[in-house]
Design an enzyme around this catalytic site. Structure first.
Site, PDB file in Angstrom:
ATOM      1  N   GLN A   2       0.860  -1.234   0.073  1.00  0.00           N
ATOM      2  CA  GLN A   2      -0.060   0.005  -0.167  1.00  0.00           C
ATOM      3  C   GLN A   2       1.074   1.146   0.082  1.00  0.00           C
ATOM      4  O   GLN A   2       1.680   1.363   0.847  1.00  0.00           O
ATOM      5  CB  GLN A   2      -0.734   0.145   1.056  1.00  0.00           C
ATOM      6  CG  GLN A   2      -1.851  -0.905   1.381  1.00  0.00           C
ATOM      7  CD  GLN A   2      -3.067  -0.562   2.357  1.00  0.00           C
ATOM      8  OE1 GLN A   2      -3.965  -0.678   2.214  1.00  0.00           O
ATOM      9  NE2 GLN A   2      -2.699  -0.485   3.686  1.00  0.00           N
ATOM     10  N   ASP A  33      -5.813   2.965  11.635  1.00  0.00           N
ATOM     11  CA  ASP A  33      -5.456   4.537  11.907  1.00  0.00           C
ATOM     12  C   ASP A  33      -6.027   5.086  13.465  1.00  0.00           C
ATOM     13  O   ASP A  33      -5.985   6.241  13.699  1.00  0.00           O
ATOM     14  CB  ASP A  33      -6.318   5.375  11.024  1.00  0.00           C
ATOM     15  CG  ASP A  33      -7.941   5.132  10.704  1.00  0.00           C
ATOM     16  OD1 ASP A  33      -8.460   4.700  11.933  1.00  0.00           O
ATOM     17  OD2 ASP A  33      -8.104   5.375   9.714  1.00  0.00           O
ATOM     18  N   ASP A  48     -13.707  -1.168   8.542  1.00  0.00           N
ATOM     19  CA  ASP A  48     -13.096   0.328   8.129  1.00  0.00           C
ATOM     20  C   ASP A  48     -11.877   0.213   7.579  1.00  0.00           C
ATOM     21  O   ASP A  48     -10.669   0.242   7.663  1.00  0.00           O
ATOM     22  CB  ASP A  48     -12.792   0.861   9.350  1.00  0.00           C
ATOM     23  CG  ASP A  48     -12.286   2.571   9.517  1.00  0.00           C
ATOM     24  OD1 ASP A  48     -12.518   2.790   8.120  1.00  0.00           O
ATOM     25  OD2 ASP A  48     -11.640   2.833  10.363  1.00  0.00           O
ATOM     26  N   ASP A  70     -11.689   1.774   0.211  1.00  0.00           N
ATOM     27  CA  ASP A  70     -12.367   1.290  -0.832  1.00  0.00           C
ATOM     28  C   ASP A  70     -11.828   0.367  -1.624  1.00  0.00           C
ATOM     29  O   ASP A  70     -10.731   0.294  -2.277  1.00  0.00           O
ATOM     30  CB  ASP A  70     -12.931   2.457  -1.816  1.00  0.00           C
ATOM     31  CG  ASP A  70     -13.545   3.700  -1.123  1.00  0.00           C
ATOM     32  OD1 ASP A  70     -13.930   3.644   0.145  1.00  0.00           O
ATOM     33  OD2 ASP A  70     -13.274   4.885  -1.346  1.00  0.00           O
TER      34      ASP A  70
END
EC number: 2.5.1.16
Lengths: 299, 299
Positions: free
Chosen positions: B43, B100, B173, B176
């Site tokens: 990522q 997060d 969470d 997308d």
């Protein structure tokens, strides 16, 4: 509504460009596409064509609506107040600004409406819409109930008060005030947000509803806050605030409403065909995030 | 939660740049500011500093949250399900993704919560947040109720099902899915949106609530539509959809919820301090625009 001559200059599309719309400090929307109409003057107008939003009308560099999501804005602006009124109570409607016809299109969906007056200061806005945004026109573009005046709404309202006219619904559908303040001028819509204007409207709609679009408070807090304070001063406890999310605007857009009846209750039985509005949205639209209440709307 | 070592490379801010985030065909958000952290890998992570939004975390080029409006996203994600549960029913919470800490911060505001497990695949996300977004940390950053695992949530969920564990609330969470599809890989979050994953979650929360963030349907229709169809298939009539407007996301964000109880009713008496959530938003958040119902959520 008379058939208007189209006096716009004829242009082909220009080259493909990237157009930035400043939203906040260091934050802009960037559109790829073509300028298909552009003209200066007291209000600078531009029609831009973009693969996602369709056509976008810019006034003074700020997007006013897009063909993709204008239905949300215009339905929220009109049907929330209209549905709060009982059947038979929506006869005369005044639209201050709204030369793009979008609000009138929604109002004219109610058969009981007898007269809709649009007072827009810029004669080119209706012309631009008739040429580039035919979807905003009323179902019958020659609807005899609709009258379009090229006039400063403030001036017209003063005259109407003197003549003792009254309205069931007044819609202030203008550009955001104070956003494009150049060195010497305020935005043309500035006077439509003040106490003097609303004191006149109160006389024009002693029993009626009055709704004002009040921008997106997350990025432009001062517009909703100051508009709400003016309403509270002029209309007292008959002041309400509701919201709708128009994706091209970014954050939720605010609408300030004067209503002698509780507007969270839907009183009308009939509902025209809509793509955004549902009866359940009548009450839900008035439920605001806590930070709107505590950080924006406090007196 | 163990005290984590900060293994991030130390960098000063780079030069001031304009950063474009593609949103749709020919439409981008343009941010002026500084890259203050950037690192590739499975990522790609970036922290950007902007005068309006504050700090923004980008994953694979897409803004995940901003320090200015993350409170809206995290409060909507957590308090809508949490407030639907009666007092005493929110003991064990699983957060899939959410490295997060923002969702955990909100969950830990409920004193009755005994255990919160975060399962995030990327160990750098919590590190980045601890260094650059301390506001997202729980009030007590060393809260002993919080456990952070660096693990593929899908894998952890499988193991937990085998061990017969159960949760009162499961929060997905994630980024997308399918947005940043490169030539060879799907977004890491892809598997968290599928039928197989939700069939496992149903066993993990037989009586519990399960909420999934499902993007902004106006610009990314397929995510909400396909997520809702998976929920309907796995959870049947216990499937609901609600929304919240996070201004940096543009249009309203959708959340899909599995709830055995009617979640439009608030059952809890206590409410932690919030800046977005109000008790009135509990029901209002589930009221959707007509076009979501007719054009996105139909089976």
């Amino acid at each position: 509504m008379s058939i208007m001559e189209d006096t716009l200059p004829t242009e082909g599309p220009g080259p493909k460009i990237l157009l930035g719309e400043p939203v906040q400090r260091g934050y802009s929307y960037l559109y790829e596409g073509f300028v298909i109409y552009e003209e200066g003057g007291e209000q600078a107008l531009m029609v831009f064509e973009n693969p996602f939003w369709g056509r976008v009308l810019f006034i003074n560099g700020t997007a006013q609506f897009t063909s993709r999501d204008e239905f949300i804005y215009h339905e929220a602006l009109v049907h929330i107040p209209a549905q709060a009124l009982p059947e038979g109570r929506l006869r005369r409607v005044l639209i201050c600004g709204g030369g793009d016809y979008g609000a009138a299109r929604e109002v004219l969906k109610y058969p009981e409406v007898e007269e809709v007056i649009i007072a827009d200061i810029d004669p080119r806005v209706p012309e631009v819409v008739r040429r580039y945004f035919p979807q905003l026109l009323p179902e019958n573009p020659e609807d005899p109930r609709l009258k379009l005046f090229t006039v400063d709404a403030f001036k017209l309202v003063k005259e109407m008060v003197e003549r003792g006219e009254t309205f069931d619904l007044i819609i202030i559908d203008s550009t955001d005030p104070d956003v494009s303040v150049t060195e010497h001028t305020l935005e043309l819509s500035h006077s439509l947000f003040g106490e003097e204007f609303h004191s006149l409207l109160k006389r024009l709609a002693p029993e009626g509803l009055i709704v004002q679009q009040a921008a997106t408070p997350f990025t432009m807090k001062n517009i909703l806050g100051s508009s709400y304070r003016v309403f509270r001063k002029v209309y007292g406890p008959e002041t309400y605030c509701y919201r709708a999310n128009i994706p091209s605007f970014g954050g939720d857009n605010a609408f300030v409403l004067r209503s002698p009846l509780d507007p969270t209750v839907r009183r009308r039985k009939g509902l025209p065909e809509t793509r955004y509005y549902t009866p359940e949205l009548q009450a839900a639209s008035f439920v605001l995030p806590r930070f709107w209440l505590t950080e924006v709307l406090h007196d």
